[in-house]
Structures are given as C-alpha cells and as structure tokens.
Design an enzyme around this catalytic site. Structure first.
Site, short mmCIF file in Angstrom:
data_model
loop_
_atom_site.label_atom_id
_atom_site.label_comp_id
_atom_site.label_asym_id
_atom_site.label_seq_id
_atom_site.Cartn_x
_atom_site.Cartn_y
_atom_site.Cartn_z
N ALA A 49 0.87 -1.18 0.00
CA ALA A 49 0.00 0.00 0.00
C ALA A 49 0.91 1.23 0.00
CB ALA A 49 -0.89 -0.02 1.23
N GLY A 102 1.00 -5.22 0.98
CA GLY A 102 -0.19 -5.40 0.15
C GLY A 102 0.08 -6.19 -1.12
N GLU A 116 -0.16 -9.69 -0.18
CA GLU A 116 -1.58 -9.93 0.12
C GLU A 116 -2.41 -10.07 -1.16
OE1 GLU A 116 -1.63 -6.55 2.84
OE2 GLU A 116 -2.31 -7.88 4.43
N GLU A 142 5.05 -4.69 7.24
CA GLU A 142 4.27 -3.62 7.86
C GLU A 142 4.76 -3.25 9.25
OE1 GLU A 142 2.99 -6.19 6.19
OE2 GLU A 142 1.32 -5.53 4.93
N1 CO8 Z 1 4.53 3.26 -0.87
C1 CO8 Z 1 4.88 4.43 -1.45
N2 CO8 Z 1 5.98 4.56 -2.23
C2 CO8 Z 1 6.76 3.47 -2.39
C3 CO8 Z 1 6.45 2.25 -1.81
C4 CO8 Z 1 5.27 2.15 -1.03
N3 CO8 Z 1 4.86 1.00 -0.46
N4 CO8 Z 1 7.41 1.36 -2.14
C5 CO8 Z 1 8.27 2.02 -2.92
N5 CO8 Z 1 7.89 3.30 -3.07
C6 CO8 Z 1 8.57 4.37 -3.83
C7 CO8 Z 1 9.78 4.90 -3.10
O1 CO8 Z 1 9.38 5.85 -2.12
C8 CO8 Z 1 10.59 5.50 -4.22
O2 CO8 Z 1 10.02 6.74 -4.57
P1 CO8 Z 1 10.99 7.98 -4.93
O3 CO8 Z 1 11.75 7.54 -6.14
O4 CO8 Z 1 10.04 9.09 -5.19
O5 CO8 Z 1 11.87 8.19 -3.75
C9 CO8 Z 1 10.31 4.55 -5.37
O6 CO8 Z 1 9.11 3.83 -5.03
C10 CO8 Z 1 11.41 3.53 -5.57
O7 CO8 Z 1 11.62 2.88 -4.34
P2 CO8 Z 1 13.06 2.76 -3.63
O8 CO8 Z 1 13.93 3.90 -4.04
O9 CO8 Z 1 12.84 2.54 -2.18
O10 CO8 Z 1 13.60 1.45 -4.36
P3 CO8 Z 1 14.60 0.38 -3.74
O11 CO8 Z 1 14.96 -0.53 -4.86
O12 CO8 Z 1 15.70 1.03 -3.00
O13 CO8 Z 1 13.74 -0.45 -2.66
C11 CO8 Z 1 11.78 -1.61 -1.86
C12 CO8 Z 1 12.63 -1.19 -3.09
C13 CO8 Z 1 12.56 -2.60 -1.01
C14 CO8 Z 1 10.52 -2.25 -2.39
C15 CO8 Z 1 11.46 -0.37 -1.03
O14 CO8 Z 1 10.90 0.62 -1.88
C16 CO8 Z 1 10.46 -0.60 0.08
O15 CO8 Z 1 10.84 -1.13 1.11
N6 CO8 Z 1 9.20 -0.21 -0.12
C17 CO8 Z 1 8.18 -0.28 0.90
C18 CO8 Z 1 7.71 -1.70 1.08
C19 CO8 Z 1 6.68 -1.76 2.18
O16 CO8 Z 1 6.94 -1.47 3.32
N7 CO8 Z 1 5.47 -2.23 1.82
C20 CO8 Z 1 4.40 -2.40 2.75
C21 CO8 Z 1 3.57 -1.17 2.86
S1 CO8 Z 1 2.28 -1.33 4.06
C22 CO8 Z 1 1.10 -2.27 3.33
O17 CO8 Z 1 1.26 -2.71 2.22
C23 CO8 Z 1 -0.15 -2.55 4.10
C24 CO8 Z 1 -1.28 -3.06 3.24
C25 CO8 Z 1 -2.68 -2.79 3.69
C26 CO8 Z 1 -2.86 -1.88 4.83
C27 CO8 Z 1 -3.85 -0.82 4.58
C28 CO8 Z 1 -3.89 0.10 5.79
C29 CO8 Z 1 -4.76 1.32 5.61
#
Ligand code: CO8
Length: 260
Positions: free
Chosen positions: A66, A111, A114, A134
């Site tokens: 998400a 997500g 999921e 998360e």
């Molecule tokens: N949300 C928003 N932006 C994201 C997300 C995300 N989940 N994942 C990646 N991005 C964005 C980054 O912010 C970045 O943006 P920018 O270039 O503007 O800085 C761009 O995508 C590229 O990402 P990275 O530079 O971080 O790329 P890396 O190769 O270094 O890393 C990863 C890739 C490992 C995937 C890393 O981006 C990461 O850890 N992402 C987050 C993963 C995460 O924590 N996911 C779980 C989120 S919570 C969730 O899914 C709950 C689901 C339902 C709950 C609903 C509740 C209301």
C-alpha cells in the site's frame, strides 16, 4: 472507468490486469485500488472472460505494498475505509467463479504479497521478493496477510514473516508453499499465459464449483465441508459439460465443452 494506473486487456478469454505505477513500484493508493476493483468486477461479470492474470509493469515490482505516502497521515476512519476497499477487492478476486493467477515479477511486499495470496495460483519470477514488512512502519498487515498467510504456509512461518518483517526470495517462497512455482524472469508471462490457457479450457461451471467447495469448505468442520463438496459435485451432474466430459473420455477423444 478510465484507467490511469493499470493496464487492462482481454485476449482469448484471458484478462490481464497490469499494475502500472512504476515510479512508486506500483504501490496501491485509492486511485489504483479503485481501478483494480473496477477491472476485477468486469472480470467477474463478463462470461467471455475465463481467467484473470494479475501482474506488475516493468521488471522491478509486482506491487511494493500500500502507498506509504498516502497512509502516513490517515485518520483511523479513513484507514478503515482504505482497508475495507482492499478487502472487498481481494475477496472479489478470490471468490470469483473463474480462476486467477498472480504473475509476480518483482517486489511483492505488504499489500503486494496480500494481493498475490488472493489469487488461486501464484507463479513467481526468480526475481520476486515477498514479505509482510508492515511491522517496520508501525502497522500490521491490513489486506488479509494475518489470515491468508497462515492458511497458506502455516502459523509458525507466517509469524516469522509477519513479526520479523523480513523479505523472502522466490526460492524460499516456493519452499514454504507461498508460490506454486518459480520461473526465469523472461518466461514469467509465457508460463502464466500457458497455464491460464489451460484453465480457460476447463468447463466453467465445474471450475466455479471447485472454487466454491474449496473457498467455502476450508474453514468448516470436516463433516460440514464434505457435505458442501458433495452438493457442489452433485450439481456438476446437471451440466452438459459433465455428460460431454465423460462421453469424450469413454470415446477416447478430447471433450468439446460448451459451458452449459
Ligand atoms: N509506498 C509508497 N511509495 C513506495 C512504496 C510504497 N509501499 N514502495 C516504494 N515506493 C517508492 C519509493 O518511495 C521511491 O520513490 P521515490 O523515487 O520518489 O523516492 C520509489 O518507489 C522507488 O523505491 P526505492 O527507491 O525505495 O527502491 P529500492 O529498490 O531502494 O527499494 C523496496 C525497493 C525494497 C521495495 C522499497 O521501496 C520498500 O521497502 N518499499 C516499501 C515496502 C513496504 O513497506 N510495503 C508495505 C507497505 S504497508 C502495506 O502494504 C499494508 C497493506 C494494507 C494496509 C492498509 C492500511 C490502511
């Protein structure tokens, strides 16, 4: 509905929804989620669509979860609405009377894992990465991770993944039963479409009954679940496809299913 964050195509009865927000690694905000819900609803209702494939655009991400920038300042009420919309969408995919395949091409975190678990079949590229991270951002899974993950991989491993928040690669995902198979990245869509074609050739009512019996029997006591199976199996005998399937077997030829 006009789609800006997904690609939606239908070819030979196989629908493909491609999550397409590559700048945010296909992270789900309300806009992309509502497009996903709209396209999935079409897939459920359109009898010409036999199978649904979900995948991500580019070669880096399926869905990186998400959208964290959207969620950061949500109040509990708005978070609840976002969660409910996710659950509605994933249950729709899970319950639809036709098969779904997640073709996981890269990061499938939070997500993303999921969404993949709501599909009937998961085919992962060697580059796929799974996890429920998360907890690292002060949340727990909110789109079914605490429920579908233990059902798929068992309580112990699910707790390791959810409480530890770590990432797991495709090989490990296969070992624990999270994915059905792992294929080279270049072959992912070929393999997904190949299997989708096979599923699309199955008699549709029988497919519906198989999914119904599995989905609704799984959480019942065994006696009740077996009774549900018997009802579903009995209903197959009302179809022309059952007659044709058995006739074709006895005549040593391929069946010609008509969907009746
Ligand atoms: N949300 C928003 N932006 C994201 C997300 C995300 N989940 N994942 C990646 N991005 C964005 C980054 O912010 C970045 O943006 P920018 O270039 O503007 O800085 C761009 O995508 C590229 O990402 P990275 O530079 O971080 O790329 P890396 O190769 O270094 O890393 C990863 C890739 C490992 C995937 C890393 O981006 C990461 O850890 N992402 C987050 C993963 C995460 O924590 N996911 C779980 C989120 S919570 C969730 O899914 C709950 C689901 C339902 C709950 C609903 C509740 C209301």
């Amino acid at each position: 509905m006009e789609y800006k964050n997904i690609l939606f195509s239908v070819e030979e009865g196989i629908a493909t929804i491609t999550f397409n927000r590559p700048k945010a690694l296909n992270a789900m905000n309300p806009e992309i989620l509502s497009e996903f819900l709209d396209a999935a609803t079409i897939c459920k209702k359109d009898d010409n669509i036999k199978v649904l494939i979900l995948t991500g655009s580019g070669d880096k991400a399926f869905v990186a979860g998400a959208d964290i920038s959207h969620m950061q300042n949500l109040c509990a009420q708005d978070a609840l609405a976002f969660m409910e919309m996710g659950h509605q969408t994933l249950r729709l995919v899970e319950e639809m009377p036709k098969a779904s395949i997640a073709a996981i091409n890269g990061f499938a975190l939070g997500g993303g894992t999921e969404i993949s678990m709501a599909c009937d079949i998961r085919i992962a590229s060697e580059k796929a990465v799974f996890g429920q991270p998360e907890i690292l951002i002060g949340l727990i899974p909110g789109w079914g991770g605490t429920q579908r993950l233990p059902r798929l991989v068992g309580m112990g491993i699910a707790k390791e993944i959810i409480l530890g928040g770590g990432q797991i690669d495709a090989k490990r995902a296969y070992e624990i039963g999270l994915v059905n198979r792992v294929v080279p990245a270049a072959d992912l869509m070929v393999e997904a479409k190949k299997f989708a074609k096979k599923l699309a050739s199955m008699p549709p009512f029988t497919m519906k009954m198989a999914k119904y019996s599995i989905n609704y029997g799984y959480d019942l006591a065994l006696d009740n679940a077996n009774k549900l199976e018997v009802e579903c199996c009995a209903q197959c005998f009302s179809t022309a496809d059952q007659k044709e399937g058995m006739k074709a077997f006895l005549e040593k030829r391929k069946p010609n299913f008509t969907g009746r």
